[in-house]
Scaffold this active site. Structure first.
Site, PDB file in Angstrom:
ATOM      1  N   GLU A 164      74.104  43.635  62.967  1.00  0.00           N
ATOM      2  CA  GLU A 164      75.086  43.347  64.021  1.00  0.00           C
ATOM      3  C   GLU A 164      74.459  42.725  65.274  1.00  0.00           C
ATOM      4  O   GLU A 164      74.445  43.322  66.351  1.00  0.00           O
ATOM      5  CB  GLU A 164      75.842  44.620  64.400  1.00  0.00           C
ATOM      6  CG  GLU A 164      76.670  45.175  63.262  1.00  0.00           C
ATOM      7  CD  GLU A 164      77.651  46.254  63.709  1.00  0.00           C
ATOM      8  OE1 GLU A 164      77.386  46.921  64.718  1.00  0.00           O
ATOM      9  OE2 GLU A 164      78.681  46.407  63.033  1.00  0.00           O
TER      10      GLU A 164
ATOM     11  N   GLU B 166      80.525  46.635  55.970  1.00  0.00           N
ATOM     12  CA  GLU B 166      80.649  48.006  56.460  1.00  0.00           C
ATOM     13  C   GLU B 166      82.093  48.305  56.797  1.00  0.00           C
ATOM     14  O   GLU B 166      82.809  47.438  57.333  1.00  0.00           O
ATOM     15  CB  GLU B 166      79.869  48.209  57.771  1.00  0.00           C
ATOM     16  CG  GLU B 166      78.393  48.318  57.654  1.00  0.00           C
ATOM     17  CD  GLU B 166      77.766  48.610  59.015  1.00  0.00           C
ATOM     18  OE1 GLU B 166      78.435  49.224  59.879  1.00  0.00           O
ATOM     19  OE2 GLU B 166      76.622  48.215  59.220  1.00  0.00           O
TER      20      GLU B 166
END
Ligand code: GLA
Length: 684
Positions: A148, A325
């Protein structure tokens, strides 16, 4: 591997948090649940390199061997999102700095400045060592770079790199001064060294500087990614490389631009609503991911034949992407954690798969006993495998196997919605006429309205091909270059149907306002000229004729060729056009000068979409049942996701893949459940 129809299922696995006997249990449970891909090593830097240049790979060797022996593949991560304490102590200048000049210390994650040479060197070193050791490991299916990307830094390293980036972008100080309108408030720069990152300042900062800083930082993070990617590719060009995108509008990453640099777009998605909003957010996130992937694939195709592994996407558009995710259960919302209702985890995952995800992955496999996220949900919760969540995990693994034939099929959509990172960033400036304007939120609102009306949507970037789309919607596309203006004009002149909403095309790519009347870039094609904005206060509404209200914003719209479709029915603008339509060239262009309430927006977009020749995916689907159709060489599949608490029957014929039952006239979709019908006669 990625060429075959096969859905990935699994999540982040952190064996480094557990004694080795738990690994064996984990793998047994993974097999029971048909897990076939796990992300390993994401935050394992201090385990892999306990001291500078001293590596410990024995445990990861055993982990990867264990996976390979059990037929489970690995998305092997580089651990660079969490530098070890020894790194931060040795290189304090590589710690991130806030815009107020405050250095942030280690003790969490993402404590680095992506522009700091010491950090970049250390990150490349550990990525390179991992590449050399594991690039040909039989468990390796995907490289997962970092985690991320999104951490911002305003330090001196960032300032130096910013100046270099600005020099390349603007060429000269004169051009920069013009782009940033530095004549305002005496900000003229006479030397590059005078320019810094947009540190906290006395009052409103320069909008051009802020916008360029966001672009620069996206490019800086991208360079940090591509540096690692190139090392990984060099070690084995056959293994695809990606990084997981974090979906939030604060993220200084232009995900569409990045899509050309990843072999597979991967998103993390955590809807924060606990009501039906979560399903709408899920559909939007998935359509965004597919749009970014398609945009990236086209950019790569334009750049020439691939030299390395690419993950094939759907046959028509190459739009491969993966839900990397999501949360199996507890989600954090409004100051507390909320447990997902039974069945919701699978329904959300299948909604992503319906919209083209090549699998369903979770954060995380096993809930940790400690650490900052110890109460984050997991496929194996603290309660262990004897739990509802793990039973649902096993069930979902079976479902993904049974619907694997849908993998790679094209997702049907007849409406396209424009999304633009830079417009989102520019609209965050506090000096705008309203602080309630949010490009991402406006794109989501248009998507929500079309989702509720049952239309399949693609997301496109301004300038992308919109061939095959019946209606193009551009919500709050604040920045429009001349090229973007020409793109929209060409589309309408060629017969396209366009719908533009308020505050679009008001500024150029440097966030400089276009004069002569709003919306400058699209005035001609829309046949309107706006003299004044009338931003509304929080809670204020303006009535529209024909029912419904406008919110957030209103404008006095002058007609210069367009006809009024709806008028304001109250307030200072009473009687003036609120929604207009303009025949232009061979096409039609609508303008919506306020933000209609959700129901009015749904009706309005339905009217425009039907007039443009678009059709809902499954007109027979009752309210609360989401329908997505996919097409492949072998036929078509209808995904039906029942977001209500009672069963519904929906007209269809074919075979329902979850149960294997023949569907003669209608399929029953259980309350909160999903049906996937391989259609007998592909609907047209
Ligand atoms: C992100 C991160 C994970 C974890 C989850 C929590 O997606 O990648 O490491 O922090 O959020 O929701």
């Amino acid at each position: 591997m990625w060429d075959e129809p096969r859905l990935r299922f699994g999540g982040d696995w952190n064996p480094e948090q557990w004694p080795e006997q738990v690994w064996a249990e984990d793998v047994t449970l993974m097999r029971r649940a048909r897990v076939n891909l796990v992300t390993v090593g994401v935050f394992a830097w201090s385990r892999l390199e306990p001291a500078p240049g001293r590596y410990d790979f024995d445990w990861l060797d055993r982990v990867l061997d264990l996976l390979a022996d059990n037929g489970i593949r690995a998305a092997l991560a580089t651990p660079t999102a969490s530098p070890p304490p020894w790194f931060s102590l040795a290189h304090p200048e590589a710690l991130p700095m806030t815009d107020a000049g405050v250095r942030l210390y280690h003790g969490s994650r993402d404590t680095y400045c992506a522009a700091a040479p010491a950090y970049r060197a250390a990150a490349s070193r550990i990525a390179g060592v991992l590449a050399d050791r594991y690039a040909h490991h039989p468990a390796l299916e995907l490289w997962h770079v970092h985690n991320e990307y999104g951490t911002v830094c305003y330090c001196e390293h960032a300032a130096t790199a910013f100046r270099a980036w600005l020099t390349a972008r603007h060429g000269s100080l004169d051009a920069l001064n013009a782009a940033w309108t530095t004549s305002f408030w005496s900000q003229h720069y006479s030397d590059w060294e005078q320019i810094s990152t947009p540190r906290a300042t006395q009052y409103l900062a320069n909008p051009g500087q802020l916008l360029d800083f966001r672009r620069f930082w996206s490019d800086t993070l991208l360079a940090a990614y591509t540096e690692q990617r190139d090392l990984l590719r060099a070690a084995n060009p056959a293994v695809p490389v990606t990084t997981n995108y974090v979906l939030a509008d604060w993220v200084p990453v232009d995900h569409a631009r990045w899509a050309a640099e990843v072999d597979l777009v991967a998103i993390d998605h955590y809807p924060w609503s606990v009501d039906g909003g979560a399903e709408e957010q899920t559909a939007f996130a998935a359509d965004l991911a597919r749009g970014w992937a398609r945009h990236g694939a086209r950019a790569r195709a334009a750049a020439g034949p691939p030299a390395t592994a690419r993950v094939p996407g759907d046959a028509a558009a190459g739009s491969a992407w993966l839900l990397m995710e999501s949360a199996p259960n507890l989600i954090y919302t409004a100051g507390r954690m909320h447990a997902k209702e039974p069945g919701r985890m699978a329904r959300h995952s299948l909604a992503h798969v319906a919209r083209g995800s090549r699998g369903a992955m979770y954060f995380q496999w096993r809930a940790p006993v400690g650490g900052a996220e110890r109460f984050h949900s997991a496929l194996v919760p603290h309660a262990g495998p004897d739990s509802r969540v793990f039973r649902e995990t096993v069930e979902l693994g079976g479902i993904l196997d049974r619907i694997a034939e849908t993998d790679g099929a094209v997702v049907e959509a007849s409406v396209a919605i424009g999304w633009d990172a830079a417009s989102g960033w520019a609209l965050r400036h506090p000096g705008l006429p309203s602080q309630r304007i949010d490009h991402h939120g406006e794109v989501a609102a248009a998507h929500r309205a079309l989702w509720r009306a049952g239309f399949g949507c693609d997301v496109v970037l301004p300038g992308d091909s919109v061939d095959g789309c019946a209606l193009l919607v551009l919500p709050a596309l604040y920045l429009a270059s001349d090229a973007v203006a020409a793109w929209a004009r060409g589309y309408v002149e060629g017969g396209g149907h366009l719908l533009v909403t308020w505050l679009s095309g008001v500024a150029d790519e440097h966030a400089r306002v276009r004069t002569g009347g709003y919306p400058g870039a699209f005035r001609d094609v829309l046949g309107v000229r706006v003299e004044e904005f009338h931003p509304l206060a929080d809670g204020d509404e303006v009535p529209l004729d024909g029912g419904g209200t406008g919110r957030i914003w209103a404008e006095n719209v002058g007609l210069t060729g367009a006809e009024a479709v709806r008028a304001y029915a109250g307030g200072v603008l009473a009687g003036q056009p609120a929604v207009t339509r303009h025949r232009h060239g061979a096409g039609t262009a609508w303008y919506v000068s306020t933000r209609p309430d959700d129901e009015t927006y749904r009706r309005l977009l339905t009217e425009a979409a039907l007039a443009a020749g678009a059709a809902p995916t499954c007109p027979a689907a009752p309210a609360g049942v989401e329908a997505v159709r996919r097409r492949g060489a072998a036929g078509s599949w209808l995904f039906l996701l029942n977001h209500t608490d009672r069963a519904h029957r929906v007209a269809a014929t074919g075979v329902e893949l979850l149960t294997g039952a023949a569907v003669d006239t209608a399929v029953e979709v259980p309350a909160g459940g999903v049906a996937v019908v391989r259609e007998a006669a592909p609907a047209r």
